[in-house]
Design a protein around this motif. Structure first.
Motif, PDB file in Angstrom:
ATOM      1  N   LEU A  59       0.581  -1.451   0.000  1.00 21.39           N
ATOM      2  CA  LEU A  59      -0.210  -0.111  -0.443  1.00 21.39           C
ATOM      3  C   LEU A  59       0.866   1.715  -0.015  1.00 21.39           C
ATOM      4  N   ALA A  60       1.914   1.328   0.428  1.00 20.72           N
ATOM      5  CA  ALA A  60       2.793   2.029   0.432  1.00 20.72           C
ATOM      6  C   ALA A  60       3.826   2.842  -0.594  1.00 20.72           C
ATOM      7  N   LEU A  61       4.142   1.785  -1.234  1.00 23.79           N
ATOM      8  CA  LEU A  61       4.530   1.414  -2.681  1.00 23.79           C
ATOM      9  C   LEU A  61       3.989   1.857  -3.314  1.00 23.79           C
ATOM     10  N   ALA A  62       2.378   1.889  -3.323  1.00 22.83           N
ATOM     11  CA  ALA A  62       1.392   2.434  -3.882  1.00 22.83           C
ATOM     12  C   ALA A  62       1.010   3.309  -4.142  1.00 22.83           C
ATOM     13  N   SER A  94       2.188  16.553   5.852  1.00 20.92           N
ATOM     14  CA  SER A  94       4.052  15.815   6.037  1.00 20.92           C
ATOM     15  C   SER A  94       4.452  16.520   7.001  1.00 20.92           C
ATOM     16  N   PRO A  95       4.902  15.957   7.914  1.00 24.70           N
ATOM     17  CA  PRO A  95       5.435  16.134   9.623  1.00 24.70           C
ATOM     18  C   PRO A  95       6.537  17.144   8.905  1.00 24.70           C
ATOM     19  N   GLY A  96       6.862  18.545   9.287  1.00 26.85           N
ATOM     20  CA  GLY A  96       7.180  18.858   9.769  1.00 26.85           C
ATOM     21  C   GLY A  96       8.998  19.469   9.037  1.00 26.85           C
ATOM     22  N   LEU A 267      -4.181   7.665  16.999  1.00 25.38           N
ATOM     23  CA  LEU A 267      -3.027   7.875  17.745  1.00 25.38           C
ATOM     24  C   LEU A 267      -1.544   7.888  17.022  1.00 25.38           C
ATOM     25  N   LEU A 268      -1.940   7.585  15.903  1.00 24.97           N
ATOM     26  CA  LEU A 268      -0.381   7.770  15.240  1.00 24.97           C
ATOM     27  C   LEU A 268      -0.063   9.461  14.449  1.00 24.97           C
ATOM     28  N   ALA A 269      -1.120  10.560  14.289  1.00 22.83           N
ATOM     29  CA  ALA A 269      -1.368  11.581  14.379  1.00 22.83           C
ATOM     30  C   ALA A 269      -0.648  11.798  15.685  1.00 22.83           C
ATOM     31  N   MET A 289       8.837   7.326   7.410  1.00 26.04           N
ATOM     32  CA  MET A 289       8.477   6.346   8.399  1.00 26.04           C
ATOM     33  C   MET A 289       7.271   6.221   8.664  1.00 26.04           C
ATOM     34  N   ALA A 290       6.578   7.766   8.883  1.00 25.72           N
ATOM     35  CA  ALA A 290       4.605   7.917   8.909  1.00 25.72           C
ATOM     36  C   ALA A 290       3.931   6.702   8.101  1.00 25.72           C
ATOM     37  N   LEU A 291       4.511   6.976   6.932  1.00 24.21           N
ATOM     38  CA  LEU A 291       3.762   6.216   5.886  1.00 24.21           C
ATOM     39  C   LEU A 291       3.571   4.701   5.944  1.00 24.21           C
TER      40      LEU A 291
END
Length: 339
Positions: A59-62, A94-96, A267-269, A289-291
């Motif tokens: 899924l991340a690769l897509a 995206s994170p800063g 929770l991840l956010a 990493m977050a993705l």
């Protein structure tokens, strides 16, 4: 490898066809807590975590080539406003610590060299070449197809089905699920996860008024949740290699998937936004990493819903314990031990 009892196909059982009333009766009879516990056992012994990681990676690769190709192709087609909205949304999510890396990937802009100040190459991504971007879009579709093929494998093992469909049928079905349920799931995720930054980007680019913004904020939540439930129910219905019960039974698993996904994503956010160590550890790779973590959470939530739907049907057929017996405690289920 799966070490769970196969779930009997209740459509083949004598008696009345499974109905919504029957599903509600089964839930009341066995209790939600008991079903959640045995569903987790089915998920664990069906190797759900491993299949969730494999699904999440695909899924991340897509996701990455899909965003890049979408921005580039919209710019190449003359829809600069659309490409700018997508780029702004991705940058807002995206994170800063990853802003520069994400902006370079999405917009095609080269980072400014040291001492160059504000001078930088902001060449639109669409000018990279429509052929290259088209290939990126095909790459994203192929990766998503592989992800849904992996979802079939994980669902089959959780249901106790040891063999997937033949390769051609498996990947043809996965491609169809990508184009239907996958698109609906992506739209639902966009409305819920990226709804606020997407609305802000549309307002800034297309000059939305306050009334349109209010309507968007109200409508996006029920619409996104409805799309997610429909998409996940369709995946539970058509991904496993077996004849599934009625949609009301699968809707229980779909609801659990959506709730688990919302909780995990929230929770991840919070963790990414509030934990300085996360950005300090990964630096520019924080967004990557977050993705990956979010994709893994998505895979776990999907297969957890599959496990609950499977266990609900199993207890209806009289199979309460999802595990294969292992009386001699040698790690090999007795039912598959050749000796």
């Amino acid at each position: 490898m799966s070490s769970v009892r196969p779930v009997p196909e209740t459509r083949l059982m004598s008696g009345d066809r499974l109905s919504a009333d029957d599903a509600a009766h089964t839930l009341r009879r066995y209790g939600v807590r008991h079903l959640l516990g045995t569903g987790f056992l089915r998920f664990r012994y069906g190797d759900g975590f491993s299949h969730a990681r494999a699904f999440g990676l695909q899924l991340a690769l897509a996701a990455v080539p899909l965003v890049i190709a979408g921005v580039g192709l919209s710019a190449a087609a003359g829809a600069e406003g659309v490409s700018e909205v997508v780029a702004r949304t991705v940058l807002a999510l995206s994170p800063g610590t990853s802003d520069e890396l994400v902006q370079q990937a999405v917009t095609g802009a080269d980072p400014a060299p040291p001492g160059a100040g504000a001078e930088r190459d902001d060449t639109p991504a669409g000018e990279r070449g429509e052929l290259v971007l088209g290939l990126g879009l095909l790459t994203a579709f192929a990766a998503a197809t592989s992800a849904f093929a992996q979802l079939e494998r994980g669902a089959n093992r959780i249901y106790g089905t040891e063999r997937d469909r033949p390769a051609l049928a498996k990947y043809a079905r996965a491609a169809l699920l990508t184009a239907t349920a996958g698109v609906a799931m992506a739209a639902g995720l966009l409305l819920i996860v990226a709804g606020e930054p997407f609305g802000d980007a549309v307002r800034e680019v297309y000059r939305w008024g306050p009334a349109a913004e209010t309507v968007w904020d109200v409508v996006r939540w029920p619409a996104g949740l409805a799309l997610l439930v429909v998409a996940v129910t369709a995946l539970l219905r058509f991904a496993p290699r077996r004849r599934q019960p009625g949609l009301s039974w699968l809707g229980v698993g779909a609801t659990v998937t959506v709730l688990a996904w919302l909780a995990g994503s929230g929770l991840l956010a919070l963790y990414v936004a509030s934990a300085d160590n996360f950005g300090a550890t990964y630096g520019p790779l924080t967004a990557v990493m977050a993705l990956l973590i979010w994709a893994n959470v998505t895979g776990v939530a999907l297969l957890a819903g599959v496990a609950l739907a499977a266990q609900l049907e199993a207890v209806r057929a009289g199979e309460d314990d999802p595990r294969l017996p292992d009386s001699d405690d040698d790690g090999i289920p007795d039912q598959t031990d050749p000796h």
